[in-house]
Design a protein around this motif. Structure first.
Motif: not given
Lengths: 155, 105
Positions: A76-80
């Motif tokens: 899961t991507i939390h910051e992009f």
């Protein structure tokens, strides 16, 4: 190629830092992480899903030369933040290895050079060491030979 | 030394690396290992044989079953602790760099 990649892993700690300087503008370095078609080329995996946004998720899949799936990973991507950072989890499916947390920082050095700092946190020091001892484990999603072919075609 | 080259040949195969990954986490029987792959059982047996011959895996008889264990000592011998991990990332990043240079205008 010289040894441009550095690993810092202190004894008994449950994290490590990978750093690498690239002869690429930071925008191009980031693009290599952003576009599924490019990720597929250098990671040697099929990108099943790549949602580049907060709370987005991704899934990669590697097959052997006969087309059998040997490895799947997801997270899961939390910051992009384009050209700056990606924070995400990483899970190797169907293995007992715990999920790891990855902080990727992209940094502009000059107009033509950039630096990537990848801070990986494991569940325990023991798991970190186990994964360090098993580059082949990580290598599974690398499909080294196939990548080499792609790069050779580009030359 | 021949044996050393064989070890590297053994780990150059993605299925065999996947087997090592599985067995590294816990000892397993051949059947349990094979259940993780779509590959035919005899093919998995062949992989196990190769990994055992170059001593990356060890067999222990457990009743009627044979359990496979990772040989941590051998794994350490094959490569120093961090270097292969570093080299793996270095290779990957070299490729990234080569590929992205094509996009430079």
């Amino acid at each position: 190629m010289g040894q441009k990649t550095r690993i810092d892993a202190e004894d008994g700690k449950q994290d490590l830092v990978i750093t690498r300087e690239f002869d690429l503008p930071v925008e191009l370095l980031f693009r290599a992480y952003e576009e599924p078609g490019i990720v597929e080329q250098w990671m040697g995996t099929k990108v099943l899903k790549l949602e580049n946004k907060k709370h987005g998720s991704y899934q990669f899949e590697t097959s052997d030369p006969n087309g059998n799936v040997v490895f799947r990973s997801n997270g899961t991507i939390h910051e992009f933040t384009p050209n700056q950072k990606i924070t995400r989890t990483f899970e190797m499916e169907n293995t007992p290895f715990p999920i790891q947390l990855e902080f990727l920082e992209f940094e502009k050095l000059t107009d033509d050079t950039s630096k990537l700092t990848m801070h990986i946190i494991y569940k325990s020091a023991a798991y970190r060491d186990q994964i360090l001892q098993m580059p082949f484990a990580k290598g599974i999603n690398m499909a080294h030979n196939r990548l080499q072919e792609i790069v050779n075609q580009l030359k | 030394m021949n044996l050393r080259r064989d070890v590297f040949q053994a780990i150059s195969d993605p299925t065999r690396r996947a087997i090592l990954l599985l067995v590294a986490s816990q000892s397993m029987t051949a059947g349990a290992i094979a259940a993780n792959f779509d590959t035919a059982r005899p093919t998995v047996s062949k992989h196990l044989q190769i990994l055992t011959e170059c001593e990356l895996l060890e067999q222990k008889q457990n009743g009627r079953e044979i359990n496979y264990y990772i040989n941590a000592k051998k794994m350490k011998e094959v490569a120093d602790f961090i270097e292969p991990f570093r080299r793996m990332w270095d290779d990957r990043f070299n490729k990234l760099e080569d590929i992205m240079k094509q996009y430079k205008s």
